[in-house]
Design a protein around this motif. Structure first.
Motif, mmCIF file in Angstrom:
data_model
loop_
_atom_site.group_PDB
_atom_site.id
_atom_site.type_symbol
_atom_site.label_atom_id
_atom_site.label_comp_id
_atom_site.label_asym_id
_atom_site.label_seq_id
_atom_site.Cartn_x
_atom_site.Cartn_y
_atom_site.Cartn_z
ATOM 1 N N ILE A 1 -2.707 20.533 -33.440
ATOM 2 C CA ILE A 1 -3.800 19.839 -32.963
ATOM 3 C C ILE A 1 -3.980 18.337 -33.348
ATOM 4 O O ILE A 1 -3.723 18.128 -34.514
ATOM 5 N N TRP A 2 -4.054 17.548 -32.781
ATOM 6 C CA TRP A 2 -4.495 16.051 -32.930
ATOM 7 C C TRP A 2 -5.665 15.398 -32.283
ATOM 8 O O TRP A 2 -6.229 16.225 -31.232
ATOM 9 N N TYR A 3 -6.106 14.268 -32.714
ATOM 10 C CA TYR A 3 -7.323 13.596 -32.156
ATOM 11 C C TYR A 3 -6.643 13.298 -30.907
ATOM 12 O O TYR A 3 -5.610 12.397 -30.657
ATOM 13 N N ASN A 4 -7.545 13.236 -29.905
ATOM 14 C CA ASN A 4 -7.161 13.166 -28.377
ATOM 15 C C ASN A 4 -7.537 11.387 -27.968
ATOM 16 O O ASN A 4 -6.954 11.011 -27.066
ATOM 17 N N ASN A 5 -8.520 11.097 -28.510
ATOM 18 C CA ASN A 5 -9.185 9.931 -27.975
ATOM 19 C C ASN A 5 -8.749 8.692 -28.855
ATOM 20 O O ASN A 5 -9.186 7.548 -28.658
ATOM 21 N N ILE A 6 -7.887 8.667 -29.530
ATOM 22 C CA ILE A 6 -7.165 7.431 -30.523
ATOM 23 C C ILE A 6 -5.879 7.217 -30.255
ATOM 24 O O ILE A 6 -4.916 8.298 -29.774
ATOM 25 N N PRO A 7 -5.343 5.991 -30.401
ATOM 26 C CA PRO A 7 -4.003 5.660 -30.009
ATOM 27 C C PRO A 7 -3.024 6.346 -30.781
ATOM 28 O O PRO A 7 -1.985 6.536 -30.664
ATOM 29 N N ILE A 8 -3.466 6.517 -32.130
ATOM 30 C CA ILE A 8 -2.568 7.210 -33.123
ATOM 31 C C ILE A 8 -2.397 8.771 -32.974
ATOM 32 O O ILE A 8 -3.742 9.228 -33.116
ATOM 33 N N LYS B 1 5.457 18.401 -46.446
ATOM 34 C CA LYS B 1 6.548 18.105 -47.385
ATOM 35 C C LYS B 1 7.024 16.629 -47.215
ATOM 36 O O LYS B 1 7.258 16.065 -48.253
ATOM 37 N N SER B 2 6.729 15.999 -46.071
ATOM 38 C CA SER B 2 7.004 14.442 -45.824
ATOM 39 C C SER B 2 6.536 14.200 -44.382
ATOM 40 O O SER B 2 6.245 15.042 -43.858
ATOM 41 N N TRP B 3 6.693 12.824 -44.098
ATOM 42 C CA TRP B 3 6.023 12.368 -42.938
ATOM 43 C C TRP B 3 6.392 12.953 -41.621
ATOM 44 O O TRP B 3 5.994 13.011 -40.638
ATOM 45 N N ASP B 4 7.893 13.414 -41.763
ATOM 46 C CA ASP B 4 8.342 14.049 -40.476
ATOM 47 C C ASP B 4 8.798 15.464 -40.806
ATOM 48 O O ASP B 4 9.449 16.050 -39.979
ATOM 49 N N ASP B 5 8.175 16.095 -41.668
ATOM 50 C CA ASP B 5 8.296 17.612 -41.985
ATOM 51 C C ASP B 5 7.067 18.054 -42.370
ATOM 52 O O ASP B 5 6.453 18.209 -43.656
ATOM 53 N N ASN C 1 -2.838 11.454 -34.820
ATOM 54 C CA ASN C 1 -2.926 12.091 -36.094
ATOM 55 C C ASN C 1 -2.884 13.705 -35.995
ATOM 56 O O ASN C 1 -4.147 13.986 -35.607
ATOM 57 N N VAL C 2 -2.082 14.228 -36.439
ATOM 58 C CA VAL C 2 -2.047 15.750 -36.228
ATOM 59 C C VAL C 2 -2.930 16.123 -37.603
ATOM 60 O O VAL C 2 -2.671 16.094 -38.441
ATOM 61 N N VAL C 3 -3.742 17.290 -37.177
ATOM 62 C CA VAL C 3 -4.664 17.856 -38.256
ATOM 63 C C VAL C 3 -4.374 19.302 -38.318
ATOM 64 O O VAL C 3 -4.700 19.991 -39.459
ATOM 65 N N TRP C 4 -3.604 20.006 -37.715
ATOM 66 C CA TRP C 4 -3.204 21.369 -37.764
ATOM 67 C C TRP C 4 -1.674 21.420 -37.278
ATOM 68 O O TRP C 4 -1.699 21.151 -36.086
ATOM 69 N N VAL C 5 -1.194 22.662 -37.738
ATOM 70 C CA VAL C 5 0.313 22.990 -37.270
ATOM 71 C C VAL C 5 0.267 24.170 -37.210
ATOM 72 O O VAL C 5 0.064 24.874 -38.451
ATOM 73 N N ALA C 6 0.878 24.914 -36.144
ATOM 74 C CA ALA C 6 0.924 26.423 -36.261
ATOM 75 C C ALA C 6 2.312 26.903 -36.861
ATOM 76 O O ALA C 6 2.262 27.500 -37.944
ATOM 77 N N ASN C 7 3.459 26.346 -36.475
ATOM 78 C CA ASN C 7 4.468 26.891 -36.847
ATOM 79 C C ASN C 7 5.210 26.007 -37.892
ATOM 80 O O ASN C 7 6.432 25.228 -37.753
ATOM 81 N N ARG C 8 4.424 25.657 -38.958
ATOM 82 C CA ARG C 8 5.068 24.857 -39.992
ATOM 83 C C ARG C 8 6.565 25.192 -40.568
ATOM 84 O O ARG C 8 7.236 24.314 -40.776
ATOM 85 N N PHE D 1 4.496 18.860 -30.406
ATOM 86 C CA PHE D 1 4.680 17.244 -30.792
ATOM 87 C C PHE D 1 5.860 17.317 -31.678
ATOM 88 O O PHE D 1 6.349 18.516 -32.262
ATOM 89 N N SER D 2 6.490 16.082 -31.943
ATOM 90 C CA SER D 2 7.606 16.062 -32.936
ATOM 91 C C SER D 2 7.276 15.033 -33.977
ATOM 92 O O SER D 2 6.945 13.955 -33.499
ATOM 93 N N PRO D 3 7.298 15.667 -35.130
ATOM 94 C CA PRO D 3 6.783 14.183 -36.089
ATOM 95 C C PRO D 3 7.785 13.344 -36.492
ATOM 96 O O PRO D 3 9.038 13.692 -36.611
ATOM 97 N N GLY D 4 7.522 12.085 -36.727
ATOM 98 C CA GLY D 4 8.225 11.104 -37.418
ATOM 99 C C GLY D 4 9.646 10.856 -36.451
ATOM 100 O O GLY D 4 9.418 10.849 -35.134
ATOM 101 N N THR D 5 10.669 10.902 -37.129
ATOM 102 C CA THR D 5 11.885 10.684 -36.496
ATOM 103 C C THR D 5 12.456 12.139 -36.118
ATOM 104 O O THR D 5 13.682 12.126 -35.583
#
Length: 1902
Positions: A61-68, A175-179, A70-77, A49-53
């Motif tokens: 990993i994110w919720y699969n059954n909702i339209p938003i 760090k921020s909504w897209d980082d 929402n990422v809950v875990w990131v491997a290569n932060r 995935f690509s966050p924000g802009t």
């Protein structure tokens, strides 16, 4: 139809298989960008995935059954993928790898376990796991993402620590909504103290959960059970973690960290609105902010202000507290007194304090917890650890209580420590005692009737200090209680002192114990145990004179028990020896015994031996004795020689050396005695720091770290060690070093037995310190330490180096030696040492030169001959070619005895300055280096001169012709090469003037094969390189060739083929030539170009680590070409390091020193005449400089004022500094001229945002005016990164203001804005309009009013304060309007308006008070109520006592007093004339006593002499009455209760026990009275005040005793209640033995149970004295004084004077004679010439350690007296002579409007004194150890702060001897050092070139 059905079935089966496998991948599969893994129930997805802009790609990993999404875990932060080539795989080993383009790994797991069939699976719990596909247990994971959370916590996830592996699971915000990289907001379990959940911002605690109490977190009431989730906190031996579970699987809930808002939020999913709904947030309110209310504060959101002090606490700094600055918190309202007993009060419904300094026990109950906390004086609070099931466990807090929050219905109970007088039990006792009433003791007996013997009362009435103990505590009263009261009265009459408030200078008890101590003979301390005895944990041996004690102790915070010896009278219990250092005892079962063989054994539980001695000698009657020296010895009790020891502890020292102890070696047995440091302050086991005798060659004392020599004393010279300067004879101790055939040891002894001194090793600081005991402040003062400076470190300057702490650098080569590795030496690596300038030639003969005042070299290769004199020693050394130096070994008796010779390199030499220090050393040098050889050369030259002259003339002619021919041939090519030429290794280009050379070199001349092309100074023998071409690509070997191609490209090739370096010239050129200029610039130009300065390429554009004159460091704005310096990586590697220096273009330009990407030092803005942050780069005799800033370029450059000078700027990677050097042609060395950073405050951003660094203050970091520390607690611990914030918030709309900060370096330029044409007024207007503008200033300060505008936005970083008006700049910073002068003026106006109103109100109040006061005259007040004076109608004066409502007494008590007083009729007793009862009013009318009560005579030193009768009293009992039962007791507080003895200080009893009872009587009685009768009265009084009632005589017996001379029984110990134990009702004895048959009581005074607290308050000062002791009261011991009193004067002087002395200024002792670090008005600093007594200031060691530092200030009387500031023994600054009007060197000490001063110099005294001209002003002088300065401060009443008014030294020129002999220091010139008129520099030309100033100057006539 069948075909289609069959096909459909196949597709269904295939699809079904695909859906069951979509959550898993195996080693044969991968997950690429665009694909996802879906958990089995479809809840979660794993993919890219690509966050924000952002366009970066992450695996998450994110919720699969909702339209938003929402990422809950990131491997290569941390390492995003830049495109869509990411690929996730699982290897056969089970390792998960995320690769880019199937090659580079950007993230992987660390799985190491062996897995047969690894699979990667995404579970429905959102957990990504690695498991074995063959494992039947689906929950057996080899790796799981839940162990490595990102910013989100999911159900079933553990946040905490695995105590077995140390794995720490912690949340970290995006760090921020897209980082998604980790921000600084984290959440996890903290293990400091006891575990709790903590939210941190960086390193700062931001929110705490409070302790887990079994039901929840004490500080998180909103985490209680709810309909959505359950939670738990596990804390066991393996894990500590927090976890939660969902009650309904259909519900989705998560909590996440939000970096922007700095909160931890819990969300639940709303399926209807398809949004996340906020469920809870932490911090939830103002009071959740960690530590908001400071130490011991309590935050309550329901109050205003929210911050309150805990009950029984008060604000530490009231004014700050009232202004909502709560950072300093609260302190106890009344001081604690652990020894006499504190108490606890309960604070309900609070969050538990910060657990950093806490302790827990899970098995204790609350009662045990309280008892343990009460015993530990550092325990400040306790509570249950688990509040469920009635409560269990124990949690205790030590130190301040931080971060407490008050709840209305949640939280838990906390029990906090308070003064006993404020505790709940004390309150109840006071209520009980407060009801007691009485006036006449004898009247009490009237309430006993018939057969009554004693009674229990419900209400106790009486006067503190006079009640019997059984009555005061339990209400048990009898006739014997009355006897006790009589005994107290009798003692008071005899002594002339009150029982309450008694004080004796040499006693720490009240009047009763004072008498008892005088009566009882002093018991002898037990210092010996025999075979039949033992010493257990609760016992001690005390030496005969009570100097030392032996017993068991626990060091620091340790619970281990050790057997040790300590100073008995030291309240800090300083341990000097430990037996079982290696084997501590874990409980209190230790027992010390001495066996019949004489062996001493320390056992545990009387069985296991943990330590024993090795005594083997036969002994008849062994005893173990602790001597007064602190030596524990085994001796034979029958041995007539008391100093014949079979074993002694002095042979086995620990870390401490005591007087009489030998540190050294027994040469007969090899037995070695040496000190070894404690491993740490709470672990006495041996560390690796040792101190002892070194015997290699000749003996010396050495300090070792492990096996490495660390600091050596140098050889013993007969009267001193050659390497120690301050261990001379002194007033404290003598010392000696014994070296004979039997022994070699060091020993010291004390000159005065009353003085204490010890030597101790400190492992932490790696030093050996000597301390001396200061009896006045009851502390150890440091006397000296080793190492004392850097030159004491062993071998610091390498072989043949000489360490001189007074030079820079401190390492110098010995005379006739030079550095072995010059480059390393320049970079401060001295390990290679020095080598001879000229080689030795032993066969042709070498010579010796003397080196004066040096420490002897290392003794490893030393040979000693005690029978050889100095001349023989020289001859012996000359013959031995390996002998490098020799000297005398004994410098006493003329210094011509013994011989010491050294072989090999001379290591560890140190240079001293004084002729009385060090020794003379003769070192071997080449014969040509000696004066003797020089004279021989002169003679030889005269003989040969005539012979050689003719031949020399011929050679000169030939030589001239040859040189001329070569010069003509080479002059056109020596500095230039063309296309047809090359430069090979071994050849050089030399600039036309011979200044620089270009060629190949190796930076390490001895080891490296790497070759570089570089430029160096041609005439510098050290070949100082200034530029390197191939910095990154060295040439291995000598095959390098430099060429210039036809295109003009310069190429450096290896073996004429491979290019390792080249230029990037692209310009077409016809005749390219490469030329080395005299400037050091290597340039490419066109040979046909007539302009020689038209360069096609130049090395100056590509600098290395060095800046030369004419070089530009900066940026070309047209091309963005950046020229900057970069340091060599190290001294033998010229490749670029990370230290760079150049122009910074963010905002406005300035010069910046960078370490990597971090700013390290900034020059500040260019302000027209210089940089605002640089003080000494002004015009000087060496160089000019300029900073150019225009549309095309920005650069810094410098030029030399004389072509004969050489100067360069170079970066040093090792030291992280930028240095400027100048060349000294005489010494042929580079001398340091300046350095950046130059001090601590030059470090970038040291004080954080809005901080101001002032190197002249302590601490250096201060907040800007109008600002305060953001994080006060961290600021107070010198952690300034958080910086400062506005004290009052800005309000741009209503208008802010600006205040001026003068003489500062401009803030960092990250967020500035500049305009070159604005004036300052326009600049201010522009800044005012922009609410983000935080400061403004002129851009150019030249030209009068200045010009240009610079504005800063955001925080102001990297400000530095200067002292001189010529340095820095003015900065105008934005503050709240209320902070400005306008606000102050408004306050003044308001004060003027209110003044008349307040005056009128005060006047009205005074009138009312006057009227009421004239209506009645209050004569006094007792327990009954106030007493008034009145007059009857017949004129008789009366005293009317009115019952007070607050007395706690009623009608019964009133009637009882009327009844009893009416019955008592005696001429010496006051008469009751009448009474009155009317409604609530109750009054008693007595006859008026014009002379007052009898106590006004007894306790008045003058009036008591008017009494010529002796006091006596008897009370007759009727019939068979012996005791009485009473329900109501009447008495006066003060004559009944020894409960006061619990709180008071015992006195007379002590005098009685010491056999000096007559000392209890006041002088008049002792001198004029009947002494035997006096002693008998004291005896009787002590019989009356015995502890138990049945032991006291009856009142009738007392009357008989007073009237007869019969023998009296011995009194037992009085009832002064050493233990808080309820008194029992003692029955009357069954036998007929009278109470006079007393035995000596077994109740003894517990040692160290008494604490003295003396508080004396003056108008401006408060003096508090604390101490502890068995019989001694710490403080002042007086001489012969009749009536000594201790007074604190308004001057701040604490004095002892005789109260009988008519002269109020006649002092027996005064603190002004023993100043600390501060001089006050009226204090004399100087010397009494009659006694030699020296009053001088000595600095505090540091801000939290008042022990003396090495900075002193006093009068120096060498020659003519002057004021001297010293650093150790060295002068730091002197005042100059007194000229009658002032000191000629201290013009800033002239009289001012604040103070005047004087200097007195006569036959008796020499001293300096100052006085204040206005008593309302406060001013003081203080020494600052950190700044090495003496500062004067004056008090600013408005800001309530001390303001610095002057400082000494105030500049370079105040430094003593800065310019050397005959130099004149002028701060207004550069350089500051000038020669006196008609003088010139001692070494150097007359043209002003800078030289080493310490060598001084000679006169021209010389």
């Amino acid at each position: 139809m069948g075909f289609y059905f069959y096909s459909a079935c196949c597709l269904f089966i295939i699809f079904s298989k695909a859906t069951t496998a979509i959550d898993t991948i195996s080693p044969s599969e991968s997950l690429s960008d665009g694909r996802t893994l879906i958990s089995s129930d479809g809840s979660f997805a794993l993919g890219f995935f690509s966050p924000g802009t952002s366009k970066n790609r992450y695996l998450g990993i994110w919720y699969n059954n909702i339209p938003i999404q929402n990422v809950v875990w990131v491997a290569n932060r941390v390492n995003p993928v830049n495109d869509s080539t990411g690929l996730l795989k699982i290897e056969t080993s089970g390792k998960i790898v995320l690769r880019v383009q199937n090659t580079t790994a950007v993230w992987s797991t660390n799985t190491t376990a062996s897995v047969q069939n690894p699979v990667l699976q995404l579970l429905d719990s959102r957990n990504l796991v690695v498991r074995d596909g063959n494992d039947s247990n689906p929950e057996n994971y080899y790796w799981q993402s839940f162990d490595y959370p990102s910013d989100t916590m999911l159900p079933g996830m553990k946040i905490g620590i695995d105590l077995r592996t140390g794995l720490h699971r912690i949340l970290a915000a995006w760090k921020s909504w897209d980082d998604p990289s980790p921000g600084d907001l984290t959440y996890g379990v903290e293990l400091e103290g006891n575990p709790e959940m903590v939210l941190r911002k960086g390193v700062e605690k931001y929110y705490r959960s409070g302790l887990w109490n079994g039901d929840g977190f004490s500080g998180s009431p909103n985490l209680r059970s709810n309909p959505i989730f359950d939670y738990d906190f596990a804390w066991n031996e393996t894990e500590v973690y927090y976890i939660y579970f969902l009650k309904n699987k259909s519900v989705m809930s998560r909590f996440v960290l939000n970096q922007t808002e700095s909160v931890r939020q819990r969300y639940t999913w709303n399926p209807e609105t398809q949004t996340w709904k906020l469920f809870s947030i932490m911090p939830s309110d103002y009071c959740d902010r960690c530590g908001l209310c400071g130490p011991n504060g309590n935050c309550d959101n329901n109050k205003l202000p929210a911050c309150q002090c805990l009950t029984r606490f008060k604000p530490k700094l009231l004014e700050r507290w009232n202004s909502s600055d709560w950072s300093d918190g609260c302190i106890h309202s009344k001081p604690l007194n652990c020894q006499t007993g504190d108490g606890f009060i309960k604070i309900g419904k609070v969050k538990t304090p910060d657990t950093t300094n806490s302790w827990v026990n899970k098995t204790m109950n609350l009662k045990e917890c309280r008892a343990k906390c009460l015993r530990n004086c550092y325990c400040m609070a306790y509570t249950n650890l688990d509040v469920t099931r009635g409560g269990s466990g124990c949690a205790m807090w030590f130190g301040d209580l931080d971060d407490i929050k008050q709840f209305e219905s949640d939280g838990q109970d906390l029990y906090i420590r308070v003064s006993a007088s404020e505790a709940e039990q004390k309150k109840r006792a006071k209520v009980k005692l407060g009801i007691i009433l009485g006036t006449v003791i004898a009247a009490l007996l009237g309430t006993f009737g018939g057969e009554q013997t004693h009674a229990n009362t419900n209400r106790v009435v009486g006067t503190y200090g006079y009640m019997a103990p059984e009555y005061a505590t339990d209400g048990i009263f009898s006739v014997k209680s009355d006897v006790f009261s009589f005994g107290i009265v009798l003692l008071e009459i005899i002594s002339g002192r009150k029982n309450r408030g008694f004080y004796h200078a040499n006693q720490s008890g009240n009047l009763i114990e004072h008498a008892w101590r005088l009566w009882e003979e002093v018991s002898t301390a037990i210092d010996t145990i025999s075979v039949s005895e033992s010493l257990t944990d609760s016992m001690t041996l005390v030496s005969n004179d009570e100097s030392f004690a032996l017993g068991f102790f626990s060091p620091g915070t340790s619970n281990n028990r050790y057997l040790g010896i300590w100073y008995h009278n030291d309240p800090m219990q300083t341990v000097v020896w430990v037996a079982n250092r290696v084997n501590p005892i874990n409980d209190s079962t230790g027992m010390l015994k001495i066996e019949s063989s004489g062996r001493v054994v320390l056992q545990v539980q009387n069985t296991t031996a943990v330590w024993s001695t090795n005594t083997t000698a036969s002994v008849q009657n062994p005893v173990l004795q602790l001597l007064d020296s602190g030596n524990l010895v085994v001796r034979d009790e029958k041995d007539s020689n008391p100093e014949h020891y079979l074993w002694q502890s002095f042979d086995y020292p620990s870390d401490t050396m005591l007087p009489g102890m030998k540190i050294g070696i027994d040469l007969r047995t090899g037995f070695q005695r040496r000190l070894t440091a404690w491993k740490s302050w709470d672990d006495p086991s041996p560390g690796d720091l040792t101190y002892g005798v070194e015997l290699e060659g000749g003996p010396e004392m050495g300090l070792w770290k492990g096996l490495r020599k660390y600091a050596m004393s140098g050889l013993w010279l007969g009267d001193r060690f050659s390497g120690i300067r301050d261990v001379r004879s002194n007033s404290i101790y003598d010392y000696n070093f014994v070296w004979n055939k039997k022994e070699a040891y060091y020993i010291f002894s004390l000159k005065n037995k009353s003085v204490l001194s010890r030597v101790v090793l400190n492992q932490t600081e790696s030093v050996r310190k000597r301390y001396a005991w200061n009896p006045e402040n009851q502390a150890w003062d440091m006397f000296s330490k080793r190492p004392s400076d850097d030159c004491d470190i062993y071998g610091l300057c390498g072989p043949n180096g000489n360490c001189d702490y007074n030079k820079l650098p401190i390492c110098q080569c010995l005379r006739a030696f030079s550095p072995k590795w010059p480059e390393k030496w320049k970079s401060s690596d001295y390990s290679g040492g020095c080598i001879h300038n000229k080689p030795l030639n032993c066969q042709t003969g070498d010579g010796f030169i003397p080196i004066m005042r040096v420490k002897s070299p290392d003794i490893t290769n030393l040979q000693v001959n005690k029978a050889t004199n100095l001349k023989e020693c020289e001859a012996e050394c000359s013959k031995n070619c390996s002998c490098m130096a020799y000297t005398n070994l004994d410098f006493t008796r003329g210094g011509d005895s013994s011989c010491a010779m050294w072989y090999g390199g001379l290591v560890d030499i140190k240079q001293f300055q004084s002729d009385s220090d060090g020794m003379k050393l003769f070192i071997r040098v080449s014969a040509s280096e000696t004066e003797h050889r020089k004279k021989a050369d002169v003679k030889l030259a005269l003989i040969l001169a005539t012979v050689i002259a003719a031949f020399s003339g011929f050679l000169l002619v030939v030589s001239y012709i040859s040189r001329r021919r070569r010069k003509l041939q080479a002059s056109t090519t020596i500095d230039t090469i063309s296309r047809s030429e090359s430069l090979t290794d071994g050849k050089t280009l030399v600039s036309n003037g011979g200044s620089f050379a270009l060629g190949f070199f190796s930076p390490d001349t001895s080891n490296s094969n790497n070759r570089y092309l570089g430029i160096w100074y041609h005439n510098d023998p050290n070949q100082t390189v200034v530029w390197v071409a191939n910095r990154i690509n060295p040439i291995n070997g000598s095959t390098g060739v430099l060429k210039i191609e036809s295109s003009g490209k310069i190429v450096l090739q290896v073996q004429n083929t491979t290019a390792v370096w080249s230029t990037n010239s692209t310009v077409s050129v016809e005749d390219p030539v490469l030329q080395l200029l005299d400037s050091g610039n290597l340039v490419l130009r066109d040979g046909n170009d007539i302009n020689p300065e038209n360069h096609l390429w130049q090395s100056f554009d590509y600098p290395s680590d060095t800046m030369l004159p004419g070089m530009k460091i900066g940026v070309d704005l047209r091309t963005s070409f950046d020229r900057r310096l970069s340091a060599w990586k190290n001294w033998d590697d010229p490749s670029p390091g990370d230290l760079t220096y150049g122009v910074e273009l963010e905002g406005s330009p300035e010069m910046v020193l960078m370490k990597g990407l971090e700013k390290y030092y900034l020059t500040g803005l260019w302000i027209g005449s210089g940089f605002s942050g640089v003080r000494d780069v002004r015009s000087n005799p060496i160089f000019d400089y300029d900073f150019v800033w225009n549309e095309t370029e920005i650069y810094f450059t410098f030029s030399l004022k004389s072509k004969s000078l050489m100067s360069r700027v170079v970066l040093n990677q090792t030291e992280s500094v930028r240095k400027r050097y100048t060349w000294n042609p005489e010494s042929q060395t580079w001398e340091l001229f300046s350095m950046r950073p130059s001090d601590y405050c030059d470090r970038y951003g040291l004080c954080g945002p809005n901080g101001n660094c002032d190197y002249n203050k302590l601490p250096v970091c201060q907040c800007l005016t109008g600002f305060r520390p953001k994080w006060p607690k961290r600021w107070n611990t010198s952690e300034y990164s958080g910086g400062c914030i506005h004290i009052k918030p800005l309000n741009c709309q209503t208008g802010d203001e600006f205040i001026t900060i003068r003489r500062v370096k401009s803030p960092a330029i990250t967020n500035p804005w500049v305009h070159k044409t604005m004036n300052l007024k326009e600049c201010k207007a522009e800044c005012s309009r922009n609410c983000s503008c935080m400061a403004y200033s002129n851009l150019d300060v030249t030209g009068g009013d200045g010009s240009g505008c610079a504005m800063w936005f955001g925080d102001l970083v990297d400000i530095k304060q200067f002292q001189s008006d010529s340095d820095g700049m003015d900065l105008y910073i934005r503050v709240s309007a209320s902070e400005t002068e306008l606000k102050k003026k408004a306050k003044v106006k308001l004060a003027i308006i209110l003044a008349p109103v307040i005056a009128a109100l005060l006047g009205l109040l005074l009138v009312v008070c006057y009227i009421r006061g004239t209506r009645r005259k209050l004569e006094g007040e007792g327990g009954f109520g106030p007493v008034y004076k009145g007059t009857l109608a017949n004129g008789q004066e009366i005293a009317v006592k009115r019952l007070s409502k607050s007395s706690g007494q009623g009608l019964n008590e009133f009637k009882n007093e009327v009844k009893l007083i009416a019955k008592l009729q005696h001429r010496n007793l006051v008469r009751l004339l009448g009474c009155c009862i009317h409604g609530e009013e109750r009054m008693l009318v007595y006859e008026y006593m014009p002379n007052g009560s009898l106590d006004s005579f007894i306790f008045d030193q003058t009036r008591r002499e008017e009494l010529t009768w002796y006091f006596g009293m008897a009370r007759t009992f009727g019939g068979d009455q012996t005791e009485a039962n009473t329900n109501k007791i009447v008495g006066t507080y003060g004559y009944m209760a020894p409960e006061y003895a619990i709180d008071g200080l015992f006195s007379i009893w002590r005098l009685w026990t010491e056999g000096k009872p007559s000392d209890a009587a006041y002088e008049f009685l002792a001198e004029t009275g009947d002494v035997p009768e006096l002693l008998r009265s004291i005896h009787i009084s002590l019989l009356c005040v015995q502890q138990h009632p049945e032991e006291r005589p009856s009142m009738s017996s007392v009357v008989l005793m007073l009237g007869s001379h019969n023998e009296l029984p011995s009194p037992k110990q009085p009832g002064f209640l050493f233990y808080n134990k309820p008194f029992e009702a003692y029955p009357s004895p069954d036998n007929n033995e009278s109470s006079s048959r007393n035995e000596i009581s077994s109740l003894q005074t517990p040692r160290d149970s008494l604490i003295v607290q003396l508080i004396i308050k003056g108008a401006n000062f408060q003096f508090i004295l604390f101490g502890a002791g068995r019989r001694k009261c710490p403080g002042i011991l007086f001489g012969s004084v009749q009536n000594p009193v201790l007074l604190l004067l308004d001057s701040g002087n604490l004095v002892v004077r005789d109260e009988n002395d008519s002269s109020p200024e006649s002092y027996v002792w005064q603190s002004f004679d023993y100043p600390s670090d501060t001089s006050l008005p009226g204090m004399k600093v100087g010397v009494d010439l009659r006694t030699g007594f020296d009053r001088r200031l000595s600095s505090r060691k540091n801000w939290d350690d008042p022990s003396p530092g090495d900075l002193t200030y006093g009068v120096g009387i060498e020659g003519s007296p002057e004021i001297v500031l010293r650093k150790g023994l060295e002068k730091l600054s002197v005042s100059g002579l007194w000229n009658g009007n002032g000191f000629n060197g201290a013009p800033n000490l002239r009289s001012s409007s604040i103070f005047g001063y004087d200097f007195v110099w006569n036959e008796n005294d020499v001293y300096y004194i100052f006085f204040l001209k206005n008593k309302s002003v406060m001013s003081r002088g203080v020494l600052n150890e950190t700044q090495n300065a003496r500062e004067r401060y004056t008090w600013n009443a408005e800001t309530q702060t001390w303001q610095l008014s002057l400082i000494l030294p105030n500049g370079y020129c105040d430094i003593y001897g800065h310019c050397g002999p005959n130099g004149n220091c002028d701060d207004n010139k550069l350089p500051a050092c000038q020669c006196l008129t008609q003088f010139r520099p001692k070494n150097g030309p007359k043209d002003g070139t800078l030289r080493t100033i310490r060598e001084g100057v000679y006169t021209l006539s010389h």
